[in-house]
Scaffold this active site. Structure first.
Site, PDB file in Angstrom:
ATOM      1  CB  CYS A   1      -5.020   5.598   7.699  1.00 46.05           C
ATOM      2  SG  CYS A   1      -5.794   5.483   9.470  1.00 46.05           S
TER       3      CYS A   1
ATOM      4  CG  HIS B   1      -9.546   3.998   7.232  1.00 52.43           C
ATOM      5  ND1 HIS B   1      -9.461   2.963   6.908  1.00 52.43           N
ATOM      6  CD2 HIS B   1      -8.984   4.270   7.810  1.00 52.43           C
ATOM      7  CE1 HIS B   1      -9.414   2.362   8.102  1.00 52.43           C
ATOM      8  NE2 HIS B   1      -8.313   3.583   8.228  1.00 52.43           N
TER       9      HIS B   1
END
Ligand code: A2P
Length: 352
Positions: free
Chosen positions: A128, A253
């Site tokens: 990710c 994130h």
């Protein structure tokens, strides 16, 4: 007519988003099969308003399947992805099981779609934190060349799964109630010690390697090279180093990225223009009005948000930026389904 799709790990945090992304895909879909472990067999989950029963994953689950999306851990992928391929399916694997196999493409469609032509049944979905960074770096590389990257991440707890998210909630509640926080999972469920994530920042994601880097940092370095340097995970063309930190944010994130470009004519304006014109990116960069990407706002979006583009004050051809994306979507479920959509467009997916 359409594809018969299987989702392996359908009951997990990423699996839930995979179901959503398949509901919303532009792919023609004929049927959907939800797979997990024997623990969840018989459980009902909704797909497009219709109840589907979760089945245990066995080799025969993949009979008649055209497209299998895997997100149930590396060992499940290693065991069952070859079984799916043997039965004629294309596998898009969200685990790290095959990412560093030189024969298996590691793909972010905005960056290296052409690598899909090299597939032999399995395509790997990157980590990710790598995905959102390369989405943001690729338009800069194309416009000005890219020599060096130094990234620090601020990573969400959902990347460690549903149980880690529950741990964040439980610890936060305990802290507010004046009780001791109990840590059982983070930073890494399989490691020797556990620390609270609530009201904390943990500079450990995944286990430590012998060189002092964590495996998450190793992945960011070598996956970035494999994706951006023609498949060579050890390329010297772009130098990369990373520090990965878990913070008490549920989803999305954030990354602070320092980068050096080749072109001495690169400017902040030129970089912003390249970012704004690139697929999958929303530029949010207006310091005068306090506009910059935030984890809270990125949740639920497929895009990568980029801002805070500014020059390094002392190093020529060096800049900094801040990128944010939903780690469960572009970082996982959406990138996987997007890979399948691009394979369909390129004629690489087939109905049995
Ligand atoms: P299950 O719910 O049956 O345990 P998360 O990343 O949120 O922890 O989710 C992990 C996913 O992987 C879940 O859907 C889980 O299913 C699935 N899974 C775990 N072990 C297996 C296995 N041996 N076979 C198939 N699926 C598995």
């Amino acid at each position: 007519s359409g594809y018969n799709v299987a989702i392996v790990g359908a009951t997990g945090a990423v699996g839930a988003r995979m179901i959503k992304m398949v509901e919303q895909t532009s792919l023609p879909v004929n049927s959907v099969k939800l797979l997990a472990s024997s623990r969840s067999a018989g459980k009902q989950l909704q797909f497009n308003g219709q109840a589907l029963t979760v089945e245990e994953t066995v080799p025969e689950s993949f009979e008649g399947i055209d497209l299998a999306l895997f997100s149930a851990g590396g060992s499940v992928s290693k065991k069952f992805a070859p079984e799916a391929v043997k039965r004629g399916a294309v596998v898009v694997d969200n685990t790290s099981a095959f990412r560093m196999d030189p024969k298996i493409p590691l793909v972010v469609p905005e960056v290296n779609e052409d690598a899909l032509y090299q597939h032999h049944g399995i395509v790997a979905n990157p980590n990710c934190s790598t995905i959102q960074m390369v989405v943001a770096l690729e338009p800069i590389r194309k416009a000005f060349g890219l020599k060096r990257v130094i990234v620090s991440t601020y990573q969400a707890v959902s990347g460690a799964g549903n149980r880690a998210l529950q741990e964040l909630h439980d610890e936060t509640q305990a802290y507010l109630d004046g009780k001791d926080m109990e840590a059982h999972i983070l930073p890494v469920s399989g490691d020797k010690k556990h620390y609270p994530i609530a009201f904390n920042a943990l500079p450990q994601i995944d286990v430590f390697e012998e060189d002092g880097y964590t495996h998450e940092e190793w992945k960011m370095i070598h996956e970035t090279k494999k994706i951006m340097c023609g498949g060579d995970m050890d390329s010297d063309d772009i130098k990369v180093t990373a520090t990965c930190v878990r913070i008490p944010v549920p989803v999305s994130h954030s990354e602070s990225v320092y980068f050096e470009v080749e072109d001495p004519k690169a400017t902040v304006k030129g970089i912003q223009d390249a970012l704004a014109a690139a697929p999958g990116i929303v530029l949010q960069d207006d310091p005068d009005n306090q506009i910059y990407p935030q984890a809270h706002n990125a949740e639920g979006s497929r895009d990568t948000f980029v801002g805070r583009v500014r020059p390094d004050q002392e190093t020529p051809q060096a800049f900094q930026m801040w990128d944010v994306s939903d780690n469960m979507l572009k970082g996982a479920a959406w990138n996987s389904v997007q890979i399948a959509e691009h394979m369909h467009k390129l004629g690489l997916l087939h109905m049995q």
